[in-house]
Design an enzyme around this catalytic site. Structure first.
Site, mmCIF file in Angstrom:
data_model
loop_
_atom_site.group_PDB
_atom_site.id
_atom_site.type_symbol
_atom_site.label_atom_id
_atom_site.label_comp_id
_atom_site.label_asym_id
_atom_site.label_seq_id
_atom_site.Cartn_x
_atom_site.Cartn_y
_atom_site.Cartn_z
ATOM 1 C CG HIS B 247 -2.072 1.225 1.271
ATOM 2 N ND1 HIS B 247 -3.232 0.807 0.852
ATOM 3 C CD2 HIS B 247 -1.825 2.383 1.491
ATOM 4 C CE1 HIS B 247 -3.906 1.933 0.868
ATOM 5 N NE2 HIS B 247 -3.029 2.987 1.278
ATOM 6 C CG HIS B 320 -10.787 3.816 1.592
ATOM 7 N ND1 HIS B 320 -11.623 3.644 2.866
ATOM 8 C CD2 HIS B 320 -9.339 3.936 2.066
ATOM 9 C CE1 HIS B 320 -11.074 3.910 3.898
ATOM 10 N NE2 HIS B 320 -9.712 3.564 3.659
ATOM 11 C CD GLN B 476 -9.330 3.721 8.713
ATOM 12 O OE1 GLN B 476 -9.239 5.158 8.274
ATOM 13 N NE2 GLN B 476 -8.772 2.834 8.068
ATOM 14 C CB SER B 784 -5.625 -0.549 -5.339
ATOM 15 O OG SER B 784 -6.544 -1.625 -4.277
#
Lengths: 275, 996
Positions: B247, B320, B476, B784
């Site tokens: 990442h 994400h 989160q 990603s």
């Protein structure tokens, strides 16, 4: 010669301060200040130095407790540093001095929840109405036709013939009053300045999406009896130039957008009455 | 003793939230719920006097016009089942935080340590249902058990225990500040076990590099001086794992690849990133020479280009995906507020001007069985849409451009691309705003949110495939308001010159942000015991790598510190001094007086050897469908208009504020009824100027099934042609690449890794070839690389996907053009040639085919045509312009017509054809997705001027706009092959997702 001065309060989730200030400048205010709420709470900037207060759009405190609730609470209880007063005292003085307040979207929600509107008989800080979740259950960004009530005491709508075309951008815009008596009085005194209507500004409508939230009597804007305090869900600062219009590439439009008239009238009122 | 404040709607009040839940229960779970009502619950765990509680309940927490309240008195009644859903301990509770602040204003005193307000929601269900149904409703709809918990009571149980018992989801624990040492002097299997069990995502080779570091006698001697042994501490190992994670480090893009093409030719590639991406920008900039507009590329959190002499434009797009797969709402919300911090942490900091969003999902109507742990695509769709809505709207940043792309392989991992652009003055305090520096002695200051266990191992977890045991803490929940307060403050601090350097705390937390900052000046010394925590019980390594949101790290010069801290306090923003930057060459982390990590920066950032990988390309032949020639394609067109990739996304787009900040010029929807799909967005970032920013994108993962080289070429071309369609300038235009790939490294789990790697190599080659040819510099991007699901039995890999975002300028936004036809009599032109390129098309996909004839981009032809079109737009000769993409000419004609409210008559015989004459057919002319084409309408009186500007390019007039509201297409045989009323076409296009 004295200056016409506008203030736009920001902070804690207010989002439309830039365009609201821009609209004030275009509308003819000599000075426009964007003040962070902390500037007011430290006493660095005082409401007394301005004529036109803009409580503009955003998500105050994320609308976490219901739209604008937390800010209504903050303004009620927060003390100003170094001064022997609460912010609410400055605000009350501002109103008593005959000055102007325009609440847009989140600012309208704030005014209603603080009791600044409709504030019958000058009973500020007593809540008689609210703005709650749209009937469709969702946030909506779309343009609406707003039929003006020619008989309203609003000082902002001089020269508006039929109505305005403006965007709404909210999830909690449904106007609800605490009683039928409140609605009756709003109607009797023509305090419902703008109503969601058909495209010809002919008749108020309860039909989605023309009426995007299901407001009682299609009320989109409300003023107090003096006409100096007004709140509205649609965004006048979002249509000050023809390129804001969703169909500007296909329609003949004047250079100026529909929303600007409200700010011009505010500036004129200040010049005529407060300077 | 905690108290429960309950808030319910008054009798007869409309419960929009309850109604929505009721519809969803019926729709998804097929349980007959007759009514759902909701109650908000605030559990107040604080020492408040009775009158203070009453004030809290009656003033900020309730609305007297529509709600009632109670304290420790249940309000629920008249239901069959009650479900109360609250957050698990430690999960960010935004509403609870706001409630707490409101109460503090009332009492005039802050909450004591450990006191708090916790929110939950009660759902009162009525209807004929079994408890097992309610369990399902709670688990599959109301609650994401990763972050939430629930209680179910039936009416009898509720009465017996007088409501829902008080429960306080407080994190309990004490801070022991434990530091473990890990023995790496072990066998290889043991090294691998340490990596796997610790979610370090380090390979054996990497573990051995670390092992070697700690065996170095010189290292040992240095460590002794600060009281450390020869064993790595947990904090050190974690910091290395974060810094070296895929990442953060992009090991695949920086590794060595042996690439073998279909003819067996070998090629050694040293770093895809350097060889193709950086090289693209280098070569384009050289070619631009004096006209180079790039200011800061690849070195900061976002790319920076010149907007004009006074302003710079900043842009970044992130993904994400992994957190979103686990918690769609929180993952997507964090995605958007997270990418906001990239432009905000670029240079000295940019004001955020707009967001873009592209989502890739499986069909929300997916009906096949899914492996456990995978959420249903509809839930992902709902959660992501709402998460980005809250993140964008609440932050006051308009969402101006985006897409929804559907392919059932995205069930394995949804893709959530979030982009944010910012604007900053070209100079701040007499220095270029895109340059920043750190001096040794500057203080390490962290601002914004507090640190908790949220987001621990986010960086390393997203560097692995999703599996049964993916950690809960990796999720989160963003808090847009805490972030908004911080950005309001920091922009002012920036303008006063109160800091030297700013960066974002994202993946890897402080270990990454401060670690990277330390490379600027050559070292740091940071004390983790100074970091503000959400709750006690965090060990130093957790503080170091927590990805708790809404935090920026700054370098503040000592002489500015007092002013900085005082201003932070005024703005209600927490700011903490954690240490100082040094030139010691060491990433030195303390906890109190004790050293917990002591890593040479050269090792931390340069110690990782490049990965060695291999890619082998083979051309795959797919079945080529042979469709019978039809006399009428109207039904096919309507079916295409209703396909998920083409149909209207208005129900989603209207939920995003696309006009806040007042600069909207070309909105997502346009036309006579404000519902035609725009090609790109135009906004004016400065309200008293008409200079505009244009933003667009291209994405076409379906073509990857044939060849990722052409997938990439088409994505670039689609992004650029959308950009050009509204009037974007070709003299100031930049690109951003976001690669989302399935794991391309061959392993036991990925036996076809060499093919996937070859796909990646080919994509990169195309990126270089086409960006250089078009003169588009790449200014930033992200990859990603592990977008797979694997539970040991089922593997789902996403199709290789490149999102190509395009950002640039329109000198005068008043010249912008929209896609809707404007008036009857206007001439319809098709720019560009059409070929038999139905491979990977929506038309084939509708029939279950892939085919082979993927569209190919011909820059030599397209680029001059784009320039001519731009000239025509700037000269005011173009009434409308729409790009051709999914569904080809037929779809573009229909969209243009119904958006404008007029009909169009065209003749396919007048369409320019490329390739074999024998392959020319009505179907190919209507539905082929040949690249680089625009459909333009021109007023008859502008015809000559338009044709003269376009002369020398491939274009032809193919028909005319008609007053009759019908799209009518004449086929090659001279008969009508499509004829349908525009309102019917619009209905086909609008209906599929209208109710979502």
């Amino acid at each position: 010669m004295a200056n016409a001065r506008a203030i736009v309060i920001t902070g804690n989730g207010t989002n439309c301060e830039m365009e609201a200030a821009h609209a004030c400048r275009l509308g003819g205010f000599d000075e426009t200040v964007i003040a962070h709420i902390s500037d007011l709470l430290t006493g660095e900037i005082r409401l007394d130095d301005f004529h036109f207060l803009n409580l503009t759009g955003g998500f105050l405190d994320g609308d976490d407790l219901g739209s604008a609730k937390a800010q209504a609470n903050r303004l009620r209880y927060a003390k100003v540093d170094d001064l022997a007063e609460h912010l609410i005292d400055q605000l009350t003085r501002f109103i008593d001095d005959g000055k102007l307040i325009l609440g847009v979207c989140n600012g309208f929600q704030l005014m209603v929840k603080m009791g600044l509107l409709p504030a019958f008989d000058g009973q500020y800080l007593q809540q008689n109405a609210t703005l709650t979740f749209n009937d469709c259950g969702r946030f909506q960004d779309r343009w609406v036709y707003l039929k003006v009530d020619q008989a309203s005491p609003s000082v902002y709508t001089k020269g508006v013939e039929k109505g305005l075309y403006l965007p709404i951008r909210h999830g909690e815009g449904k106007f609800v009053a605490d009683s039928a008596a409140t609605i009756d009085r709003i109607e009797a005194q023509h305090l419902g300045v703008f109503r969601y209507s058909d495209a010809a500004y002919g008749a108020p409508t309860m039909e989605f999406p023309l009426n995007p939230n299901g407001s009682t009597n299609a009320i989109a804007a409300l003023c107090n009896e003096t006409g100096r305090l007004m709140g509205m869900m649609p965004h006048p600062e979002a249509f000050v130039h023809r390129t804001h219009h969703p169909r500007w590439t296909r329609e003949e439009l004047s250079e100026e957008g529909d929303g600007l008239v409200l700010f011009k009238n505010a500036a004129d009122f200040v010049r005529e009455n407060l300077l | 003793m905690a108290r429960r404040i309950e808030i319910a709607l008054k009798e007869g009040g409309r419960d929009a939230r309850g109604e929505r839940v009721r519809r969803e229960i019926e729709h998804f779970l097929h349980v007959p719920a007759t009514q759902v009502r909701t109650i908000d619950v605030y559990t107040v765990d604080a020492g408040l006097a009775e009158d203070e509680l009453v004030k809290a309940a009656s003033e900020p927490l309730s609305d007297p016009v529509i709600q009632t309240w109670s304290i420790d008195q249940p309000l629920a009644k008249g239901f069959d089942f009650l479900v109360e859903v609250g957050l698990r301990p430690g999960v960010t509770d935004n509403v609870g935080r706001t409630a707490r602040e409101a109460i503090e204003y009332i009492t005039g005193r802050p909450f004591a340590v450990g006191e708090g307000v916790y929110t939950s929601v009660q759902y009162l269900l009525s209807g004929t249902m079994a408890k097992s149904d309610v369990e399902r409703i709670a688990r599959d709809l109301l609650c994401n058990t990763l972050i939430q918990r629930f209680v179910i009571l039936d009416a009898v149980e509720f009465a017996a225990q007088n409501g829902v018992p008080v429960s306080v989801p407080k994190v309990t624990g004490e801070t022991r500040a434990q530091v473990r040492e890990i023995d790496l002097d072990v066998a290889d299997e043991e090294l691998l076990r340490i990596s796997k069990e610790g979610v370090l995502a380090l390979t054996l080779d990497e573990m051995k590099v670390i092992q070697a570091h700690y065996r170095d006698p010189a290292v040992l001697a240095e460590r002794k001086k600060v009281g450390l042994t020869g064993l790595p501490t947990d904090a050190e190992l974690e910091a290395i794992a974060q810094t070296w994670s895929e990442h953060c480090k992009h090991k695949i893009f920086s590794g060595n690849i042996e690439y073998i093409d279909e003819n067996g030719n070998r090629e050694e590639i040293k770093s895809l990133f350097k060889s193709f991406i950086q090289q693209t920008t280098k070569d384009v900039r050289e070619a631009l020479g004096e006209r180079d507009f790039c200011l800061s590329v690849f070195k900061d959190n976002a790319g920076v280009i010149k907007f004009n002499d006074d302003l710079s434009l900043v842009f970044k797009v992130e993904t994400h995906n992994s957190p979103t797969a686990l918690d769609p709402y929180g993952g997507a919300l964090t995605g958007i507020v997270g990418v906001n911090r990239d432009p905000f942490g670029t240079g000295k900091g940019a004001r955020l001007a707009f967001n873009t969003d592209v989502f890739c999902f499986a069909s929300p109507f997916y009906e096949k069985p899914l492996p456990s742990r995978l959420l249903h695509p509809r839930r992902i769709y709902e959660g992501v849409v709402e998460g980005v809505e809250h993140g964008g709207n609440k932050s006051g940043i308009p969402t101006v451009n985006g897409s929804l792309v559907f392919d059932d392989r995205f069930a394995g991992k949804p893709l959530v691309f979030c982009g944010t652009a910012g604007i900053m003055p070209a100079e701040i305090g007499g220095e270029p705003s895109h340059v920043k520096h750190i001096n040794p002695g500057d203080l390490i200051v962290m601002t914004g949110g507090r640190i908790g266990k949220d987001g621990i191992h986010g960086a390393t977890f997203s560097s692995e495939e999703l599996n049964e045991n993916s950690p809960v803490t990796a999720v989160q929940i963003g808090d847009p308001i805490t972030q908004k307060r911080m950005t309001d403050f920091l922009i002012r601090a920036r303008d006063k010159g109160l800091y030297n350097f700013i960066t974002d705390n994202g993946a890897g937390g402080l270990s990454s942000s401060v670690g990277e900052m330390a490379t600027e000046c050559g070292g740091c010394r940071m004390d983790l015991s100074k970091a503000p925590l959400k709750y006690p019980g965090l060990d130093p390594w957790e503080i170091l790598i927590s990805e708790a949101q809404e935090r920026m790290s700054l370098a503040v010069p000592p002489e500015k510190l007092d002013e900085f801290l005082a201003m932070a306090k005024r703005f209600g923003v927490e700011a903490s001094v954690l240490g100082e930057f040094t030139d010691s060459g060491i990433f030195h982390i303390m906890y109190g007086g004790r050293t917990v990590a002591y890593l040479p920066i050269s090792f931390l950032h340069g110690g990782l050897p490049p990965m060695e990988m291999r890619g082998v390309w083979e051309v795959k032949r797919h079945e080529e469908p042979a469709f019978a020639v039809k006399g009428d394609y109207t039904a096919d067109l309507k079916e295409l208009l209703g396909s998920l990739n083409i149909c209207s996304k208005e129900s989603v787009v209207r939920r995003y504020d696309h006009e806040v900040q007042g600069g909207s010029v070309v909105k997502p929807f346009t036309g006579v009824a404000n519902d035609g799909p725009s090609d790109a967005a135009v906004i004016r970032p400065v309200l008293d100027s008409f200079e505009g920013v244009v933003v667009a994108h291209g994405i076409c993962p379906r073509y990857s099934d044939i060849d990722t080289y052409h997938m990439t070429a088409n994505a670039i071309d689609e992004g650029l042609r959308n950009y050009v369609a509204v009037g974007g300038s070709l003299d100031l235009v930049a690109g951003l690449d976001n690669f989302c790939w399935c794991d391309p490294v061959k392993s036991e789990k990925t036996p076809d890794g060499e093919y996937k790697m070859a796909q990646l190599v080919r994509s990169n080659k195309a990126l270089y070839d086409y960006c250089v040819a078009y003169g588009i510099p790449l200014i930033s991007g992200k990859d990603s690389m592990k977008n797979d699901f694997y539970d040991g039995a089922v593997k789902i890999s996403i199709p290789p996907t490149l999102l190509f975002s395009v950002i640039g300028k329109i000198e005068d936004a008043r010249k912008a053009v929209t896609m809707d036809v404007k008036r009857p009599g206007d001439i319809v032109y098709l720019l560009g040639k059409t070929g038999n390129e139905l491979g990977g098309s929506e038309y084939f996909a509708l029939r279950g085919f892939i085919g082979n004839s993927v569209p190919k981009v011909n820059v030599a032809k397209a680029f001059p045509r784009y320039r001519a079109l731009h000239r025509a737009i700037t000269d005011g000769l173009v009434a409308s312009c729409h790009d051709l993409s999914d569904g080809g000419l037929a779809v573009a004609l229909a969209e243009k017509a119904f958006a404008g409210g007029y009909g169009i008559d065209v003749d396919l015989g007048r369409v320019l054809w490329m390739g074999e004459k024998a392959e020319k057919s009505d179907a190919a002319l209507l539905f082929s997705e040949s690249a680089s084409r625009h459909l333009v309408t021109v007023r008859p009186d502008k015809r000559d001027a338009f044709e003269s500007v376009m002369s020398g390019n491939c274009f032809s007039s193919i028909g005319v706009v008609t007053a009759e509201g019908t799209v009518s297409v004449t086929g090659l045989a001279g008969t009508t092959v499509v004829r349908e009323a525009i309102n019917e076409l619009k209905e086909a296009w609008q209906s599929p997702l209208r109710e979502l």
